[in-house]
Design an enzyme around this catalytic site. Structure first.
Site, short mmCIF file in Angstrom:
data_model
loop_
_atom_site.label_atom_id
_atom_site.label_comp_id
_atom_site.label_asym_id
_atom_site.label_seq_id
_atom_site.Cartn_x
_atom_site.Cartn_y
_atom_site.Cartn_z
N CYS A 66 7.72 3.89 5.94
CA CYS A 66 6.84 3.21 4.64
C CYS A 66 8.02 3.77 3.60
CB CYS A 66 5.99 5.36 4.93
SG CYS A 66 6.82 6.27 4.46
N CYS B 128 -0.85 9.22 7.17
CA CYS B 128 -1.71 8.39 6.62
C CYS B 128 -3.40 8.28 7.67
CB CYS B 128 -2.10 7.72 5.42
SG CYS B 128 -1.52 7.70 4.14
N CYS C 233 -3.84 4.68 9.50
CA CYS C 233 -2.20 4.03 9.62
C CYS C 233 -1.61 4.84 11.14
CB CYS C 233 -1.36 4.27 8.75
SG CYS C 233 -1.46 2.67 7.73
N CYS D 143 0.73 -1.06 0.38
CA CYS D 143 -0.32 -0.08 0.31
C CYS D 143 0.55 1.60 0.31
CB CYS D 143 -0.73 0.15 1.55
SG CYS D 143 -2.21 1.70 1.52
N CYS D 144 1.77 1.31 0.57
CA CYS D 144 2.66 2.39 0.71
C CYS D 144 3.34 2.75 -0.34
CB CYS D 144 4.33 2.67 1.78
SG CYS D 144 3.45 2.82 4.08
S1 SF4 Z 1 0.67 4.66 5.96
FE1 SF4 Z 1 -1.10 3.34 5.70
S2 SF4 Z 1 -2.70 4.77 4.20
FE2 SF4 Z 1 -0.52 5.39 3.64
S3 SF4 Z 1 0.14 4.36 2.31
FE3 SF4 Z 1 1.22 3.29 3.74
S4 SF4 Z 1 0.15 1.43 4.23
FE4 SF4 Z 1 -1.19 2.25 2.79
#
Ligand code: SF4
Length: 245
Positions: A233, A205, A208, A120-121
């Site tokens: 991240c 985010c 998170c 996701c990151c």
């Molecule tokens: S911090 Fe969380 S929501 Fe944001 S990109 Fe990374 S995993 Fe995805």
């Protein structure tokens, strides 16, 4: 009690640190162009943007709008775009990549495994970051040594990634304490994210990031369900850490 009341306490050598930061920003604008400031719109980053504007430096600011930011952060982004002398660029993830990932893995995939969280990151942060930094000789971050053990040796000017991607990383607040950051915000009336008043020291985010309690580690509110060692991240991870994370 807000973040200013709680945290604003200048170090004894704050004025010297501030002068060093200003000198570094002026030098960076002259020597390391093209360069940009990466801003999460957290406390450190609003201080740096304020200094860039105060010093009238030609350093654009960019924000990764991941599609998962808090409403308070989006509102601050709008205010910053309206008030900043330096251009504020917004980079978003590729919409089709986000749609496909969410359709395949669900909205809450990041909680199921570190691999899914990093995927996701990768989509929401790392790919847009590479676009933001394409062609840049250097970038400015708000990293501070005090933020975590992984950041304990952050230098003011970091050449470590030059061989890999040709970019210098400049960390003008590396020596600042959290008290210094809030002292600057208070003394200069800097606009900041109201999430800091709700005990969010580190802005990320919404899924998170959580508030922390008194005495908890500075980054305890980021990816709190993971081991400490995995908590970056990818924006600031060193190669040696990437292989073990
Ligand atoms: S911090 Fe969380 S929501 Fe944001 S990109 Fe990374 S995993 Fe995805």
């Amino acid at each position: 009690m807000g973040a200013i009341d709680l945290h604003a306490r200048a170090s004894a050598d704050f004025e010297a640190k501030l002068a060093e930061t200003q000198r570094l920003l002026v030098r960076a604008a002259a020597e390391f162009t093209p360069l940009k400031q990466a801003s999460s719109l957290g406390a450190e980053d609003v201080v740096i943007t304020h200094l860039i504007n105060l010093l009238a430096l030609d350093i654009p600011v960019f924000v990764l709008e991941t599609g998962a930011l808090h409403p308070q952060t989006l509102a601050l982004l709008e205010r910053t775009q309206a008030s900043s002398r330096a251009p504020v660029e917004v980079y978003r993830p590729a919409p089709e990549a986000v749609v496909q990932f969410v359709a395949r893995e669900g909205q809450d995939a990041m909680y199921r495994s570190i691999a899914l969280r990093k995927a996701c990151c990768g989509i929401r942060k790392l790919e847009p970051l590479e676009r933001a930094l394409a062609g840049q000789k250097a970038w400015i971050t708000g990293l501070r040594r005090e933020q975590s053990s992984a950041r304990a040796e952050v230098p003011l000017v970091d050449h470590e990634d030059v061989a890999k991607n040709g970019r210098i990383k400049i960390n003008p607040l590396a020596n600042w304490t959290w008290g210094d950051v809030w002292h600057y915000i208070q003394a200069n009336g800097v606009d900041y994210n109201p999430l800091h008043d709700a005990f969010f020291p580190s802005i990320g985010c919404a899924p998170c990031t959580r508030a922390i309690s008194l005495g908890e580690d500075f980054r305890a509110g980021r990816w709190w369900w993971e081991d400490e060692a995995a908590k970056e991240c990818g924006l600031h991870v060193k190669d040696t850490e990437k292989t073990t994370a």
